[in-house]
Design a protein around this motif. Sequence first.
Motif, PDB file in Angstrom:
ATOM      1  N   ASN A   5      24.825 -19.350  -1.851  1.00  0.00           N
ATOM      2  CA  ASN A   5      25.883 -19.515  -2.856  1.00  0.00           C
ATOM      3  C   ASN A   5      25.678 -18.554  -4.029  1.00  0.00           C
ATOM      4  O   ASN A   5      26.633 -17.915  -4.507  1.00  0.00           O
ATOM      5  N   LYS A   6      24.429 -18.450  -4.487  1.00  0.00           N
ATOM      6  CA  LYS A   6      24.130 -17.566  -5.621  1.00  0.00           C
ATOM      7  C   LYS A   6      24.300 -16.097  -5.232  1.00  0.00           C
ATOM      8  O   LYS A   6      24.747 -15.284  -6.046  1.00  0.00           O
ATOM      9  N   ALA A   7      23.956 -15.762  -3.987  1.00  0.00           N
ATOM     10  CA  ALA A   7      24.131 -14.380  -3.515  1.00  0.00           C
ATOM     11  C   ALA A   7      25.614 -14.021  -3.453  1.00  0.00           C
ATOM     12  O   ALA A   7      26.015 -12.910  -3.832  1.00  0.00           O
ATOM     13  N   SER A   8      26.433 -14.947  -2.973  1.00  0.00           N
ATOM     14  CA  SER A   8      27.877 -14.718  -2.940  1.00  0.00           C
ATOM     15  C   SER A   8      28.430 -14.543  -4.343  1.00  0.00           C
ATOM     16  O   SER A   8      29.263 -13.654  -4.598  1.00  0.00           O
ATOM     17  N   ALA A   9      27.958 -15.360  -5.273  1.00  0.00           N
ATOM     18  CA  ALA A   9      28.415 -15.254  -6.671  1.00  0.00           C
ATOM     19  C   ALA A   9      28.000 -13.924  -7.283  1.00  0.00           C
ATOM     20  O   ALA A   9      28.779 -13.292  -8.006  1.00  0.00           O
ATOM     21  N   ALA A  10      26.778 -13.470  -6.974  1.00  0.00           N
ATOM     22  CA  ALA A  10      26.303 -12.198  -7.517  1.00  0.00           C
ATOM     23  C   ALA A  10      27.087 -11.022  -6.950  1.00  0.00           C
ATOM     24  O   ALA A  10      27.330 -10.030  -7.645  1.00  0.00           O
ATOM     25  N   ALA A  11      27.511 -11.124  -5.700  1.00  0.00           N
ATOM     26  CA  ALA A  11      28.213 -10.026  -5.051  1.00  0.00           C
ATOM     27  C   ALA A  11      29.689  -9.970  -5.420  1.00  0.00           C
ATOM     28  O   ALA A  11      30.270  -8.875  -5.513  1.00  0.00           O
ATOM     29  N   TYR A  12      30.315 -11.141  -5.675  1.00  0.00           N
ATOM     30  CA  TYR A  12      31.776 -11.167  -5.814  1.00  0.00           C
ATOM     31  C   TYR A  12      32.307 -11.861  -7.073  1.00  0.00           C
ATOM     32  O   TYR A  12      33.515 -11.810  -7.315  1.00  0.00           O
ATOM     33  N   TYR A  13      31.456 -12.483  -7.873  1.00  0.00           N
ATOM     34  CA  TYR A  13      31.956 -13.291  -8.992  1.00  0.00           C
ATOM     35  C   TYR A  13      31.341 -12.942 -10.340  1.00  0.00           C
ATOM     36  O   TYR A  13      31.327 -13.771 -11.250  1.00  0.00           O
ATOM     37  N   GLN A  43      19.400 -27.419   1.815  1.00  0.00           N
ATOM     38  CA  GLN A  43      20.113 -27.342   0.543  1.00  0.00           C
ATOM     39  C   GLN A  43      19.639 -26.149  -0.274  1.00  0.00           C
ATOM     40  O   GLN A  43      20.433 -25.456  -0.914  1.00  0.00           O
ATOM     41  N   ASP A  44      18.317 -25.897  -0.247  1.00  0.00           N
ATOM     42  CA  ASP A  44      17.766 -24.750  -0.968  1.00  0.00           C
ATOM     43  C   ASP A  44      18.339 -23.450  -0.418  1.00  0.00           C
ATOM     44  O   ASP A  44      18.683 -22.536  -1.169  1.00  0.00           O
ATOM     45  N   VAL A  45      18.435 -23.343   0.914  1.00  0.00           N
ATOM     46  CA  VAL A  45      18.981 -22.144   1.544  1.00  0.00           C
ATOM     47  C   VAL A  45      20.449 -21.978   1.170  1.00  0.00           C
ATOM     48  O   VAL A  45      20.896 -20.871   0.847  1.00  0.00           O
ATOM     49  N   HIS A  96      23.217 -21.712   7.557  1.00  0.00           N
ATOM     50  CA  HIS A  96      22.222 -20.744   7.098  1.00  0.00           C
ATOM     51  C   HIS A  96      20.791 -21.264   7.287  1.00  0.00           C
ATOM     52  O   HIS A  96      20.525 -22.451   7.085  1.00  0.00           O
ATOM     53  N   VAL A  97      19.915 -20.344   7.653  1.00  0.00           N
ATOM     54  CA  VAL A  97      18.492 -20.658   7.797  1.00  0.00           C
ATOM     55  C   VAL A  97      17.681 -19.556   7.120  1.00  0.00           C
ATOM     56  O   VAL A  97      17.926 -18.369   7.349  1.00  0.00           O
ATOM     57  N   ALA A 153       7.260 -40.830   9.273  1.00  0.00           N
ATOM     58  CA  ALA A 153       7.103 -39.378   9.417  1.00  0.00           C
ATOM     59  C   ALA A 153       8.433 -38.713   9.730  1.00  0.00           C
ATOM     60  O   ALA A 153       8.743 -37.636   9.211  1.00  0.00           O
ATOM     61  N   ALA A 154       9.225 -39.370  10.593  1.00  0.00           N
ATOM     62  CA  ALA A 154      10.526 -38.808  10.961  1.00  0.00           C
ATOM     63  C   ALA A 154      11.454 -38.743   9.756  1.00  0.00           C
ATOM     64  O   ALA A 154      12.150 -37.744   9.545  1.00  0.00           O
ATOM     65  N   VAL A 155      11.469 -39.808   8.963  1.00  0.00           N
ATOM     66  CA  VAL A 155      12.300 -39.838   7.760  1.00  0.00           C
ATOM     67  C   VAL A 155      11.854 -38.776   6.770  1.00  0.00           C
ATOM     68  O   VAL A 155      12.667 -38.067   6.170  1.00  0.00           O
ATOM     69  N   THR A 156      10.519 -38.636   6.602  1.00  0.00           N
ATOM     70  CA  THR A 156       9.984 -37.624   5.694  1.00  0.00           C
ATOM     71  C   THR A 156      10.367 -36.222   6.152  1.00  0.00           C
ATOM     72  O   THR A 156      10.782 -35.380   5.359  1.00  0.00           O
ATOM     73  N   ALA A 157      10.225 -35.969   7.451  1.00  0.00           N
ATOM     74  CA  ALA A 157      10.569 -34.651   8.002  1.00  0.00           C
ATOM     75  C   ALA A 157      12.053 -34.353   7.805  1.00  0.00           C
ATOM     76  O   ALA A 157      12.437 -33.233   7.466  1.00  0.00           O
ATOM     77  N   LEU A 158      12.889 -35.387   8.021  1.00  0.00           N
ATOM     78  CA  LEU A 158      14.329 -35.211   7.835  1.00  0.00           C
ATOM     79  C   LEU A 158      14.648 -34.905   6.379  1.00  0.00           C
ATOM     80  O   LEU A 158      15.470 -34.040   6.072  1.00  0.00           O
ATOM     81  N   SER A 159      13.959 -35.592   5.460  1.00  0.00           N
ATOM     82  CA  SER A 159      14.189 -35.363   4.030  1.00  0.00           C
ATOM     83  C   SER A 159      13.796 -33.948   3.642  1.00  0.00           C
ATOM     84  O   SER A 159      14.513 -33.268   2.911  1.00  0.00           O
ATOM     85  N   ILE A 160      12.642 -33.480   4.167  1.00  0.00           N
ATOM     86  CA  ILE A 160      12.188 -32.124   3.872  1.00  0.00           C
ATOM     87  C   ILE A 160      13.161 -31.106   4.448  1.00  0.00           C
ATOM     88  O   ILE A 160      13.537 -30.140   3.788  1.00  0.00           O
ATOM     89  N   SER A 161      13.599 -31.362   5.701  1.00  0.00           N
ATOM     90  CA  SER A 161      14.541 -30.451   6.348  1.00  0.00           C
ATOM     91  C   SER A 161      15.852 -30.373   5.579  1.00  0.00           C
ATOM     92  O   SER A 161      16.410 -29.294   5.377  1.00  0.00           O
ATOM     93  N   THR A 162      16.353 -31.531   5.126  1.00  0.00           N
ATOM     94  CA  THR A 162      17.610 -31.569   4.376  1.00  0.00           C
ATOM     95  C   THR A 162      17.473 -30.834   3.048  1.00  0.00           C
ATOM     96  O   THR A 162      18.334 -30.035   2.661  1.00  0.00           O
TER      97      THR A 162
END
Length: 263
Positions: free
Chosen positions: A30-38, A23-25, A149-150, A10-19
């Motif tokens: 990253n995409k917001a920065s690209a849209a604003a400045y690139y 990454q999704d956040v 980021h969260v 369960a701990a490994v699964t939770a860590l994988s989901i959290s990671t």
Amino acid sequence: MFVKKLITTAAVTALSISTAFAQDVQEIVNKASAAAYYQGEDGRAKVHMSIKDAQGRERTRDFVILRKDIGNVDNGEQRFYVFFERPADVNKTSFLVWKHPAADDDRWLYLPALDLVKRIAPSDERTSFVGSHFFYEDVSGRGPEEDSHVLVEETDDYYVVSSTPKDTSGVEFASYKNWIHKATLIPVKTEYYDENGETYRTYTALGVETIDGKPTVVKSSMADTRIGGVTEMQYSEVAYDTGLPEDIFSERYLRNPPRRELR
């Protein structure tokens, strides 16, 4: 033994989901920065800046901003050149940024009255840009890797992301929150919080238009409750992929501005 194995799994699964979630956040940011400045390989715009103090007194600035990406990589190396035209006390003032994703940005300001090129130290990045409520760092953007980021909320239209600096020594905020428009990935509102969790500085995108197929902020504001007042910036004659030469983004062009590209 079986219970211990379940807990470990369960701990490994939770860590994988959290990671994966983190990454999704990071991808959203990253995409917001690209849209604003690139957007595009380069860009050009005329900007009218209105600075109103706490008593409602107004000062204005008119300038041209040029931007070029180096290597055509989102959130990568980038160059900015700002040339002031009006009023008379800032005429021919110019500002240059070499943006580095993995190091401190290089910034220079040319003051024609003194015929002086001033190097802006990293510690000064979060100070007033030519007397406005915007900071030097706001002009070229903050690197998305500089903060943690969260994703604190997701609505039908927005990702709401809370960010805290990894290095607190060079910033005056404890955290900030971005409202990122899902359809365009443009950050339309940013609130900065002090160590007590109080909002003291707010950026707002007041107008967004599609230019050359690219969602573009054409009007924005920055308000600061510590000093009062607000600065608005209105963008016109926005153009992308104009073929700006890289060599104009150099220190020697601070004193001798590239007239053809600024027209």
